[in-house]
Design an enzyme around this catalytic site. Structure first.
Site, PDB file in Angstrom:
ATOM      1  N   LYS A   1       0.835  -1.217   0.000  1.00  0.00           N
ATOM      2  CA  LYS A   1       0.000   0.000   0.000  1.00  0.00           C
ATOM      3  C   LYS A   1       0.869   1.265   0.000  1.00  0.00           C
ATOM      4  O   LYS A   1       0.664   2.163  -0.805  1.00  0.00           O
ATOM      5  CB  LYS A   1      -0.922   0.022   1.235  1.00  0.00           C
ATOM      6  CG  LYS A   1      -1.869  -1.160   1.331  1.00  0.00           C
ATOM      7  CD  LYS A   1      -2.791  -1.053   2.534  1.00  0.00           C
ATOM      8  CE  LYS A   1      -2.104  -1.157   3.892  1.00  0.00           C
ATOM      9  NZ  LYS A   1      -1.428  -2.456   4.158  1.00  0.00           N
TER      10      LYS A   1
ATOM     11  N   ARG B   1      -9.475   0.942   9.139  1.00  0.00           N
ATOM     12  CA  ARG B   1      -9.092  -0.439   9.431  1.00  0.00           C
ATOM     13  C   ARG B   1     -10.172  -1.154  10.230  1.00  0.00           C
ATOM     14  O   ARG B   1     -10.014  -2.332  10.545  1.00  0.00           O
ATOM     15  CB  ARG B   1      -7.821  -0.434  10.269  1.00  0.00           C
ATOM     16  CG  ARG B   1      -6.553  -0.652   9.489  1.00  0.00           C
ATOM     17  CD  ARG B   1      -5.452  -0.512  10.509  1.00  0.00           C
ATOM     18  NE  ARG B   1      -4.299  -1.266  10.191  1.00  0.00           N
ATOM     19  CZ  ARG B   1      -3.231  -0.766   9.568  1.00  0.00           C
ATOM     20  NH1 ARG B   1      -3.220   0.463   9.146  1.00  0.00           N
ATOM     21  NH2 ARG B   1      -2.176  -1.519   9.368  1.00  0.00           N
TER      22      ARG B   1
ATOM     23  N   ARG C   1      11.802  -6.081   4.567  1.00  0.00           N
ATOM     24  CA  ARG C   1      11.604  -4.631   4.415  1.00  0.00           C
ATOM     25  C   ARG C   1      12.625  -3.881   5.273  1.00  0.00           C
ATOM     26  O   ARG C   1      12.911  -4.275   6.406  1.00  0.00           O
ATOM     27  CB  ARG C   1      10.192  -4.250   4.859  1.00  0.00           C
ATOM     28  CG  ARG C   1      10.014  -2.733   4.960  1.00  0.00           C
ATOM     29  CD  ARG C   1       8.589  -2.285   5.007  1.00  0.00           C
ATOM     30  NE  ARG C   1       7.828  -2.848   6.094  1.00  0.00           N
ATOM     31  CZ  ARG C   1       6.517  -2.702   6.236  1.00  0.00           C
ATOM     32  NH1 ARG C   1       5.836  -2.012   5.343  1.00  0.00           N
ATOM     33  NH2 ARG C   1       5.886  -3.254   7.245  1.00  0.00           N
TER      34      ARG C   1
ATOM     35  N   ARG D   1      11.476  -2.505  10.970  1.00  0.00           N
ATOM     36  CA  ARG D   1      10.401  -2.127  11.893  1.00  0.00           C
ATOM     37  C   ARG D   1      10.202  -3.205  12.959  1.00  0.00           C
ATOM     38  O   ARG D   1      10.293  -4.404  12.658  1.00  0.00           O
ATOM     39  CB  ARG D   1       9.084  -1.929  11.114  1.00  0.00           C
ATOM     40  CG  ARG D   1       8.966  -0.547  10.531  1.00  0.00           C
ATOM     41  CD  ARG D   1       7.821  -0.367   9.571  1.00  0.00           C
ATOM     42  NE  ARG D   1       6.534  -0.928   9.976  1.00  0.00           N
ATOM     43  CZ  ARG D   1       5.410  -0.781   9.272  1.00  0.00           C
ATOM     44  NH1 ARG D   1       5.416  -0.064   8.147  1.00  0.00           N
ATOM     45  NH2 ARG D   1       4.285  -1.328   9.674  1.00  0.00           N
TER      46      ARG D   1
ATOM     47  N   ARG E   1      -0.379  -9.325  13.118  1.00  0.00           N
ATOM     48  CA  ARG E   1      -0.957  -8.312  12.212  1.00  0.00           C
ATOM     49  C   ARG E   1      -1.860  -8.957  11.182  1.00  0.00           C
ATOM     50  O   ARG E   1      -2.902  -8.411  10.827  1.00  0.00           O
ATOM     51  CB  ARG E   1       0.161  -7.518  11.531  1.00  0.00           C
ATOM     52  CG  ARG E   1       0.810  -6.530  12.479  1.00  0.00           C
ATOM     53  CD  ARG E   1       2.161  -6.096  11.977  1.00  0.00           C
ATOM     54  NE  ARG E   1       2.097  -5.275  10.788  1.00  0.00           N
ATOM     55  CZ  ARG E   1       3.109  -5.136   9.935  1.00  0.00           C
ATOM     56  NH1 ARG E   1       4.244  -5.767  10.129  1.00  0.00           N
ATOM     57  NH2 ARG E   1       2.977  -4.358   8.892  1.00  0.00           N
TER      58      ARG E   1
HETATM   59  P1  AP5 Z   1       4.865  -1.599   1.834  1.00  0.00           P
HETATM   60  O1  AP5 Z   1       4.542  -0.709   0.690  1.00  0.00           O
HETATM   61  O2  AP5 Z   1       5.654  -1.055   2.954  1.00  0.00           O
HETATM   62  O3  AP5 Z   1       3.535  -2.346   2.341  1.00  0.00           O
HETATM   63  P2  AP5 Z   1       2.276  -1.810   3.147  1.00  0.00           P
HETATM   64  O4  AP5 Z   1       1.091  -2.476   2.597  1.00  0.00           O
HETATM   65  O5  AP5 Z   1       2.292  -0.314   3.200  1.00  0.00           O
HETATM   66  O6  AP5 Z   1       2.640  -2.448   4.535  1.00  0.00           O
HETATM   67  P3  AP5 Z   1       2.562  -1.928   6.019  1.00  0.00           P
HETATM   68  O7  AP5 Z   1       3.217  -3.012   6.844  1.00  0.00           O
HETATM   69  O8  AP5 Z   1       3.146  -0.545   6.174  1.00  0.00           O
HETATM   70  O9  AP5 Z   1       1.071  -1.903   6.255  1.00  0.00           O
HETATM   71  P4  AP5 Z   1       0.386  -2.057   7.551  1.00  0.00           P
HETATM   72  O10 AP5 Z   1      -0.977  -1.720   7.099  1.00  0.00           O
HETATM   73  O11 AP5 Z   1       0.513  -3.288   8.315  1.00  0.00           O
HETATM   74  O12 AP5 Z   1       1.180  -1.045   8.500  1.00  0.00           O
HETATM   75  P5  AP5 Z   1       0.946   0.477   8.882  1.00  0.00           P
HETATM   76  O13 AP5 Z   1       2.238   1.157   8.794  1.00  0.00           O
HETATM   77  O14 AP5 Z   1      -0.239   1.027   8.173  1.00  0.00           O
HETATM   78  O15 AP5 Z   1       5.622  -2.886   1.234  1.00  0.00           O
HETATM   79  C1  AP5 Z   1       6.110  -3.920   2.056  1.00  0.00           C
HETATM   80  C2  AP5 Z   1       7.489  -4.364   1.560  1.00  0.00           C
HETATM   81  O16 AP5 Z   1       7.350  -4.936   0.261  1.00  0.00           O
HETATM   82  C3  AP5 Z   1       8.498  -3.224   1.390  1.00  0.00           C
HETATM   83  O17 AP5 Z   1       9.768  -3.694   1.694  1.00  0.00           O
HETATM   84  C4  AP5 Z   1       8.406  -2.851  -0.099  1.00  0.00           C
HETATM   85  O18 AP5 Z   1       9.629  -2.337  -0.566  1.00  0.00           O
HETATM   86  C5  AP5 Z   1       8.080  -4.193  -0.728  1.00  0.00           C
HETATM   87  N1  AP5 Z   1       7.182  -4.110  -1.877  1.00  0.00           N
HETATM   88  C6  AP5 Z   1       6.107  -3.299  -2.034  1.00  0.00           C
HETATM   89  N2  AP5 Z   1       5.469  -3.561  -3.193  1.00  0.00           N
HETATM   90  C7  AP5 Z   1       6.148  -4.594  -3.748  1.00  0.00           C
HETATM   91  C8  AP5 Z   1       5.973  -5.330  -4.948  1.00  0.00           C
HETATM   92  N3  AP5 Z   1       4.963  -5.079  -5.803  1.00  0.00           N
HETATM   93  N4  AP5 Z   1       6.852  -6.331  -5.217  1.00  0.00           N
HETATM   94  C9  AP5 Z   1       7.866  -6.600  -4.349  1.00  0.00           C
HETATM   95  N5  AP5 Z   1       8.086  -5.928  -3.207  1.00  0.00           N
HETATM   96  C10 AP5 Z   1       7.232  -4.939  -2.918  1.00  0.00           C
HETATM   97  O19 AP5 Z   1       0.489   0.316  10.416  1.00  0.00           O
HETATM   98  C11 AP5 Z   1       1.416  -0.069  11.419  1.00  0.00           C
HETATM   99  C12 AP5 Z   1       0.693  -0.136  12.756  1.00  0.00           C
HETATM  100  O20 AP5 Z   1       0.164   1.173  13.093  1.00  0.00           O
HETATM  101  C13 AP5 Z   1      -0.530  -1.061  12.809  1.00  0.00           C
HETATM  102  O21 AP5 Z   1      -0.166  -2.406  13.073  1.00  0.00           O
HETATM  103  C14 AP5 Z   1      -1.319  -0.423  13.964  1.00  0.00           C
HETATM  104  O22 AP5 Z   1      -0.752  -0.760  15.194  1.00  0.00           O
HETATM  105  C15 AP5 Z   1      -1.120   1.051  13.719  1.00  0.00           C
HETATM  106  N6  AP5 Z   1      -2.142   1.639  12.846  1.00  0.00           N
HETATM  107  C16 AP5 Z   1      -1.958   2.190  11.620  1.00  0.00           C
HETATM  108  N7  AP5 Z   1      -3.113   2.601  11.091  1.00  0.00           N
HETATM  109  C17 AP5 Z   1      -4.084   2.301  12.002  1.00  0.00           C
HETATM  110  C18 AP5 Z   1      -5.480   2.449  12.018  1.00  0.00           C
HETATM  111  N8  AP5 Z   1      -6.145   3.005  10.990  1.00  0.00           N
HETATM  112  N9  AP5 Z   1      -6.149   2.018  13.094  1.00  0.00           N
HETATM  113  C19 AP5 Z   1      -5.516   1.466  14.159  1.00  0.00           C
HETATM  114  N10 AP5 Z   1      -4.175   1.269  14.193  1.00  0.00           N
HETATM  115  C20 AP5 Z   1      -3.457   1.680  13.125  1.00  0.00           C
END
Ligand code: AP5
Length: 218
Positions: A13, A88, A122, A155, A166
């Site tokens: 994402k 979420r 990552r 991370r 997660r």
């Molecule tokens: P990346 O683009 O980083 O993936 P992502 O989907 O953004 O993954 P996240 O882990 O950031 O999502 P998440 O939703 O769990 O975490 P968030 O930070 O929102 O890609 C992943 C890896 O793959 C990277 O290394 C990238 O380079 C690689 N990659 C990408 N695309 C690729 C492709 N096509 N091919 C190959 N490689 C690729 O949330 C973290 C925490 O914050 C949550 O657990 C929660 O505790 C809290 N939080 C955040 N938002 C909320 C909310 N709305 N409500 C409650 N808690 C929340």
């Protein structure tokens, strides 16, 4: 247009949202990034959130909803925005519907083995936040950011136990949003299992498709 990117952790994402934001000149609003910035600055919100984030649990709705509502008041959101990591939960989705007109919800899809490979390897720049992957989006040196020279770190929630949690939380709390947005007729599934370029091209194609039948799920 106001766009939501939905999908499991690690599906890509954030990576695709950064590119879409540049392409469409709309802000990328990532709740995970906002929370991590609060954690790094040791704000009250950050101290509260860290405990949940490190374990792979969701931060309480009230905290996140307030943070997003504040952010959406900024002037840069008036011509649209791309939300990454929010909503979420059903409660978060209800709250965003009440204050913004959502044009499209893109549901990024890839299987668990792809997701786990992406999360395990990552690395994130501690200075500019750029996201690398040690196999797919490689930095020249695995500890140093190509763009700004910052230190690359893993991370806390990319450790195996937190990844497992997660994925479980995603299935329980966030996956029900797929049906929620299907009922509104604004969700489109996007295959996110290809390369970053393939994923970006599919996403842009779906966003630019003016068809009113936005629910043409594959
Ligand atoms: P990346 O683009 O980083 O993936 P992502 O989907 O953004 O993954 P996240 O882990 O950031 O999502 P998440 O939703 O769990 O975490 P968030 O930070 O929102 O890609 C992943 C890896 O793959 C990277 O290394 C990238 O380079 C690689 N990659 C990408 N695309 C690729 C492709 N096509 N091919 C190959 N490689 C690729 O949330 C973290 C925490 O914050 C949550 O657990 C929660 O505790 C809290 N939080 C955040 N938002 C909320 C909310 N709305 N409500 C409650 N808690 C929340």
């Amino acid at each position: 247009m106001n766009i939501i990117l939905l999908g499991p952790p690690g599906v890509g994402k954030g990576t695709v949202a950064v590119k879409v934001s540049k392409e469409l000149k709309i802000p990328h609003i990532a709740t995970g990034d906002m929370l991590r910035s609060n954690v790094a600055q040791k704000t009250k919100l950050g101290l509260e959130a860290k405990h949940y984030m490190d374990k792979g649990l969701l931060v309480p709705d009230g905290v996140v909803i307030k943070m997003v509502k504040e952010r959406l008041k900024n002037n840069d959101c008036k011509n649209g925005f791309i939300l990454d990591g929010f909503p979420r939960t059903i409660k978060q989705a209800d709250e965003i519907s009440a204050i913004a007109n959502i044009g499209k919800v893109l549901n990024l899809q890839a299987n668990d083995s792809i997701i786990i490979k992406r999360l395990n390897r990552r690395r994130v720049c501690s200075k500019c936040g750029f996201v690398y992957h040690l196999d797919y989006i490689k930095p020249k040196n695995k500890e140093i950011c190509d763009k700004c020279g910052g230190h690359l770190y893993q991370r806390e929630d990319d450790k195996p136990e937190a990844i497992k949690e997660r994925l479980k939380v995603y299935r329980e709390k966030t996956a029900p949003l797929i049906e929620y947005y299907q009922n509104k007729g604004i969700i489109i599934n996007v295959d996110a299992s290809g390369t970053p370029e393939e994923e970006f091209n599919l996403v842009i194609e779906v966003i630019n498709n003016k068809s009113s039948n936005a629910c043409a799920n594959k």
